[in-house]
Design a protein around this motif. Sequence first.
Motif, PDB file in Angstrom:
ATOM      1  N   SER A 171     -31.574 -11.419   1.509  1.00  0.00           N
ATOM      2  CA  SER A 171     -32.283 -10.852   2.653  1.00  0.00           C
ATOM      3  C   SER A 171     -31.644  -9.559   3.155  1.00  0.00           C
ATOM      4  O   SER A 171     -32.061  -8.999   4.180  1.00  0.00           O
ATOM      5  CB  SER A 171     -32.332 -11.863   3.804  1.00  0.00           C
ATOM      6  N   ALA A 172     -30.603  -9.082   2.452  1.00  0.00           N
ATOM      7  CA  ALA A 172     -29.936  -7.848   2.874  1.00  0.00           C
ATOM      8  C   ALA A 172     -30.887  -6.661   2.733  1.00  0.00           C
ATOM      9  O   ALA A 172     -31.756  -6.633   1.854  1.00  0.00           O
ATOM     10  CB  ALA A 172     -28.680  -7.623   2.035  1.00  0.00           C
ATOM     11  N   ASP A 173     -30.717  -5.693   3.602  1.00  0.00           N
ATOM     12  CA  ASP A 173     -31.505  -4.466   3.527  1.00  0.00           C
ATOM     13  C   ASP A 173     -30.822  -3.532   2.537  1.00  0.00           C
ATOM     14  O   ASP A 173     -29.655  -3.162   2.716  1.00  0.00           O
ATOM     15  CB  ASP A 173     -31.582  -3.807   4.910  1.00  0.00           C
ATOM     16  N   ILE A 174     -31.525  -3.158   1.484  1.00  0.00           N
ATOM     17  CA  ILE A 174     -30.972  -2.276   0.454  1.00  0.00           C
ATOM     18  C   ILE A 174     -31.498  -0.867   0.702  1.00  0.00           C
ATOM     19  O   ILE A 174     -32.704  -0.626   0.651  1.00  0.00           O
ATOM     20  CB  ILE A 174     -31.331  -2.781  -0.948  1.00  0.00           C
ATOM     21  N   ILE A 175     -30.584   0.050   0.982  1.00  0.00           N
ATOM     22  CA  ILE A 175     -30.951   1.402   1.394  1.00  0.00           C
ATOM     23  C   ILE A 175     -30.444   2.415   0.368  1.00  0.00           C
ATOM     24  O   ILE A 175     -29.243   2.452   0.054  1.00  0.00           O
ATOM     25  CB  ILE A 175     -30.387   1.719   2.792  1.00  0.00           C
ATOM     26  N   ASP A 176     -31.342   3.227  -0.116  1.00  0.00           N
ATOM     27  CA  ASP A 176     -31.042   4.223  -1.153  1.00  0.00           C
ATOM     28  C   ASP A 176     -30.634   5.551  -0.520  1.00  0.00           C
ATOM     29  O   ASP A 176     -31.259   6.017   0.430  1.00  0.00           O
ATOM     30  CB  ASP A 176     -32.279   4.410  -2.039  1.00  0.00           C
ATOM     31  N   PHE A 177     -29.594   6.149  -1.062  1.00  0.00           N
ATOM     32  CA  PHE A 177     -29.163   7.494  -0.662  1.00  0.00           C
ATOM     33  C   PHE A 177     -29.338   8.429  -1.854  1.00  0.00           C
ATOM     34  O   PHE A 177     -28.481   8.481  -2.737  1.00  0.00           O
ATOM     35  CB  PHE A 177     -27.696   7.476  -0.217  1.00  0.00           C
ATOM     36  N   PRO A 178     -30.441   9.177  -1.906  1.00  0.00           N
ATOM     37  CA  PRO A 178     -30.652  10.084  -3.040  1.00  0.00           C
ATOM     38  C   PRO A 178     -29.739  11.299  -2.963  1.00  0.00           C
ATOM     39  O   PRO A 178     -29.126  11.571  -1.915  1.00  0.00           O
ATOM     40  CB  PRO A 178     -32.123  10.501  -2.873  1.00  0.00           C
ATOM     41  N   LEU A 179     -29.639  12.024  -4.055  1.00  0.00           N
ATOM     42  CA  LEU A 179     -28.887  13.274  -4.048  1.00  0.00           C
ATOM     43  C   LEU A 179     -29.497  14.236  -3.034  1.00  0.00           C
ATOM     44  O   LEU A 179     -30.716  14.258  -2.832  1.00  0.00           O
ATOM     45  CB  LEU A 179     -28.913  13.915  -5.438  1.00  0.00           C
ATOM     46  N   TYR A 180     -28.647  15.021  -2.397  1.00  0.00           N
ATOM     47  CA  TYR A 180     -29.143  16.032  -1.473  1.00  0.00           C
ATOM     48  C   TYR A 180     -29.818  17.167  -2.252  1.00  0.00           C
ATOM     49  O   TYR A 180     -29.419  17.481  -3.382  1.00  0.00           O
ATOM     50  CB  TYR A 180     -27.990  16.636  -0.672  1.00  0.00           C
ATOM     51  N   LYS A 181     -30.815  17.760  -1.656  1.00  0.00           N
ATOM     52  CA  LYS A 181     -31.387  18.994  -2.195  1.00  0.00           C
ATOM     53  C   LYS A 181     -30.437  20.139  -1.872  1.00  0.00           C
ATOM     54  O   LYS A 181     -29.650  20.071  -0.930  1.00  0.00           O
ATOM     55  CB  LYS A 181     -32.759  19.256  -1.579  1.00  0.00           C
ATOM     56  N   THR A 182     -30.538  21.221  -2.653  1.00  0.00           N
ATOM     57  CA  THR A 182     -29.636  22.362  -2.451  1.00  0.00           C
ATOM     58  C   THR A 182     -29.730  22.907  -1.035  1.00  0.00           C
ATOM     59  O   THR A 182     -28.713  23.209  -0.397  1.00  0.00           O
ATOM     60  CB  THR A 182     -29.941  23.471  -3.466  1.00  0.00           C
ATOM     61  N   GLU A 183     -30.963  23.006  -0.509  1.00  0.00           N
ATOM     62  CA  GLU A 183     -31.126  23.542   0.842  1.00  0.00           C
ATOM     63  C   GLU A 183     -30.558  22.594   1.901  1.00  0.00           C
ATOM     64  O   GLU A 183     -30.133  23.026   2.984  1.00  0.00           O
ATOM     65  CB  GLU A 183     -32.600  23.844   1.144  1.00  0.00           C
ATOM     66  N   GLU A 184     -30.515  21.293   1.596  1.00  0.00           N
ATOM     67  CA  GLU A 184     -29.931  20.334   2.534  1.00  0.00           C
ATOM     68  C   GLU A 184     -28.405  20.474   2.573  1.00  0.00           C
ATOM     69  O   GLU A 184     -27.790  20.414   3.645  1.00  0.00           O
ATOM     70  CB  GLU A 184     -30.333  18.914   2.151  1.00  0.00           C
ATOM     71  N   ILE A 185     -27.797  20.669   1.399  1.00  0.00           N
ATOM     72  CA  ILE A 185     -26.353  20.898   1.360  1.00  0.00           C
ATOM     73  C   ILE A 185     -26.012  22.200   2.070  1.00  0.00           C
ATOM     74  O   ILE A 185     -24.997  22.291   2.767  1.00  0.00           O
ATOM     75  CB  ILE A 185     -25.840  20.905  -0.095  1.00  0.00           C
ATOM     76  N   LEU A 186     -26.876  23.196   1.943  1.00  0.00           N
ATOM     77  CA  LEU A 186     -26.659  24.459   2.657  1.00  0.00           C
ATOM     78  C   LEU A 186     -26.599  24.219   4.162  1.00  0.00           C
ATOM     79  O   LEU A 186     -25.719  24.757   4.851  1.00  0.00           O
ATOM     80  CB  LEU A 186     -27.774  25.449   2.316  1.00  0.00           C
ATOM     81  N   ASP A 187     -27.499  23.402   4.679  1.00  0.00           N
ATOM     82  CA  ASP A 187     -27.482  23.082   6.109  1.00  0.00           C
ATOM     83  C   ASP A 187     -26.188  22.365   6.513  1.00  0.00           C
ATOM     84  O   ASP A 187     -25.612  22.631   7.578  1.00  0.00           O
ATOM     85  CB  ASP A 187     -28.679  22.205   6.475  1.00  0.00           C
ATOM     86  N   ILE A 188     -25.736  21.445   5.662  1.00  0.00           N
ATOM     87  CA  ILE A 188     -24.488  20.720   5.944  1.00  0.00           C
ATOM     88  C   ILE A 188     -23.307  21.679   5.950  1.00  0.00           C
ATOM     89  O   ILE A 188     -22.423  21.608   6.817  1.00  0.00           O
ATOM     90  CB  ILE A 188     -24.285  19.598   4.907  1.00  0.00           C
ATOM     91  N   LEU A 189     -23.292  22.622   5.000  1.00  0.00           N
ATOM     92  CA  LEU A 189     -22.201  23.607   4.938  1.00  0.00           C
ATOM     93  C   LEU A 189     -22.227  24.542   6.147  1.00  0.00           C
ATOM     94  O   LEU A 189     -21.167  24.909   6.671  1.00  0.00           O
ATOM     95  CB  LEU A 189     -22.301  24.414   3.640  1.00  0.00           C
ATOM     96  N   LYS A 190     -23.403  24.904   6.582  1.00  0.00           N
ATOM     97  CA  LYS A 190     -23.513  25.736   7.790  1.00  0.00           C
ATOM     98  C   LYS A 190     -22.938  24.997   8.990  1.00  0.00           C
ATOM     99  O   LYS A 190     -22.263  25.586   9.839  1.00  0.00           O
ATOM    100  CB  LYS A 190     -24.982  26.093   8.050  1.00  0.00           C
ATOM    101  N   ASP A 191     -23.203  23.697   9.054  1.00  0.00           N
ATOM    102  CA  ASP A 191     -22.694  22.876  10.151  1.00  0.00           C
ATOM    103  C   ASP A 191     -21.169  22.817  10.120  1.00  0.00           C
ATOM    104  O   ASP A 191     -20.503  22.966  11.157  1.00  0.00           O
ATOM    105  CB  ASP A 191     -23.297  21.477  10.047  1.00  0.00           C
ATOM    106  N   ARG A 192     -20.601  22.601   8.936  1.00  0.00           N
ATOM    107  CA  ARG A 192     -19.146  22.554   8.811  1.00  0.00           C
ATOM    108  C   ARG A 192     -18.530  23.935   9.095  1.00  0.00           C
ATOM    109  O   ARG A 192     -17.433  24.028   9.653  1.00  0.00           O
ATOM    110  CB  ARG A 192     -18.744  22.056   7.415  1.00  0.00           C
ATOM    111  N   ARG A 193     -19.241  24.988   8.699  1.00  0.00           N
ATOM    112  CA  ARG A 193     -18.766  26.334   9.000  1.00  0.00           C
ATOM    113  C   ARG A 193     -18.661  26.539  10.518  1.00  0.00           C
ATOM    114  O   ARG A 193     -17.671  27.081  11.017  1.00  0.00           O
ATOM    115  CB  ARG A 193     -19.716  27.380   8.397  1.00  0.00           C
ATOM    116  N   GLU A 194     -19.693  26.076  11.225  1.00  0.00           N
ATOM    117  CA  GLU A 194     -19.718  26.245  12.684  1.00  0.00           C
ATOM    118  C   GLU A 194     -18.531  25.564  13.352  1.00  0.00           C
ATOM    119  O   GLU A 194     -17.913  26.120  14.269  1.00  0.00           O
ATOM    120  CB  GLU A 194     -21.029  25.684  13.238  1.00  0.00           C
TER     121      GLU A 194
END
Length: 338
Positions: free
Chosen positions: A177-200
Motif C-alpha cells: 500500500s506504499a505510495d511509489i513516487i517517480d522522480f524523472p530526470l530534470y530537463k535542461t531548462e529545469e536544471i538551469l532554474d536550479i542553478l540560477k537559484d543556487r547562484r542567487e
Amino acid sequence: MEEPKIIKNPEVFEEYFIPTRILHREDQLMGIRNDLKPLLSGKKARNIVLYGCPGTGKTCIAKYVVDELRKEFPALYAYVNCWKEESGFKILYNISKNFSSSFIQRKGISKDELLDIIERKIQGIQGIVILDEFDKLSDERILYDLLSLSGITLILISNKPNALQWFDPRIRSRLSSADIIDFPLYKTEEILDILKDRREWGLIPGTVTVSQLERIAGASEGDARKGIEILRIASIEAENRDLDKITDDVIEKSIPKVPDTQKHKLDALNPYQKLILKVLNSKPMDSGNLFSELQSLSEKQGLERIVDRTFRKYMERLVNLGLVRASGKGRWRKYSKS
C-alpha cells in the motif's frame, strides 16, 4: 581576512544543503505531503517509496517535506544512508540514537535491544525514518522489523524502480500500500532554474552569466547534483586564480572534474562487488559458479557468506553501473566484465 570574490555561501553547494524552495518537483512535493498529512491529526501515515536516477531530488525533497512537517508536528526523525550503513545493527543504532535524547552505548548492545529502544520512544509519538539507498541493505529483516512497528512511517529511496523486486514476499506485502513516487530526470531548462537559484544564494552577484549556467545545465545530463557540483568546482577554481568572475575556460575545465568516472564507480563498490569483478577479470561465468566462487573468496578474506538474494542484488547493481554484462536467464544467466 580578504573578502571572497566569487563564493558568498559555500554551504549552498554542499550535498546536505536543503534549499528554502523546491523547483520543478511540485507533483512529488504534493504526493509526499499528502502521504504524511495524516500524522498531523494523530493518524497513521502512508509509507513511501521514492525512485529515480541520481541527482533527481529524491533525498533533498524527502528531507524538505519532513522538516516542513516537523515545524507543525513533533515527530521523531532519523535519516540513514544504507550505502554507508548497510548492516542491520548500524541502521537500528542510528535510528535509536536519533530518536533518543540520551547517550546509547554502542558496544555490547544487541539489535533486539535497539528495536526495544525505538519501540519505547515512539509510544505516544510518531517516528519518521528515511532509508536512503534502501536496496543496499545487507539485512532485509531490519526492514521487516521496522514495518512491524505501528508508530513508524518509512520513506524508502532508491535509484531503481524495481528495487523491491528481490525483497522477501512478506516485506513486499507490507509495502503493497506504499505510495511509489517517480522522480524523472530534470530537463535542461529545469536544471538551469536550479542553478540560477543556487547562484542567487551562493555566489556574489555578477560572477557567472546565464549563458555559462546554460553550458553547465547542458553538461549535467538531467542530474541536478552534477550541475551544482560543476558550478561549485568552477567557483573554487575561479577564486584560486584570484579572478573576479568565472570565465568560460574555468567552466570547461570544471566539467570533466565531476566524479562520474569509472574510478568513481569502482570506489563506490562494497567488498563483495569488488570480489565479483576480480573473479570476472579472468573469464565469463554463469550465475551458479560465480556465486560459489564468491563464497569461497569471501571466506578466505574473512567476510561473512551472503545469501543468494543478496548476490542477485549485487549483480544487478554491477550491471546497472555498466561494469558487468549479463546474458541469459535464471540458472543459465551468464556474466562477463564490461
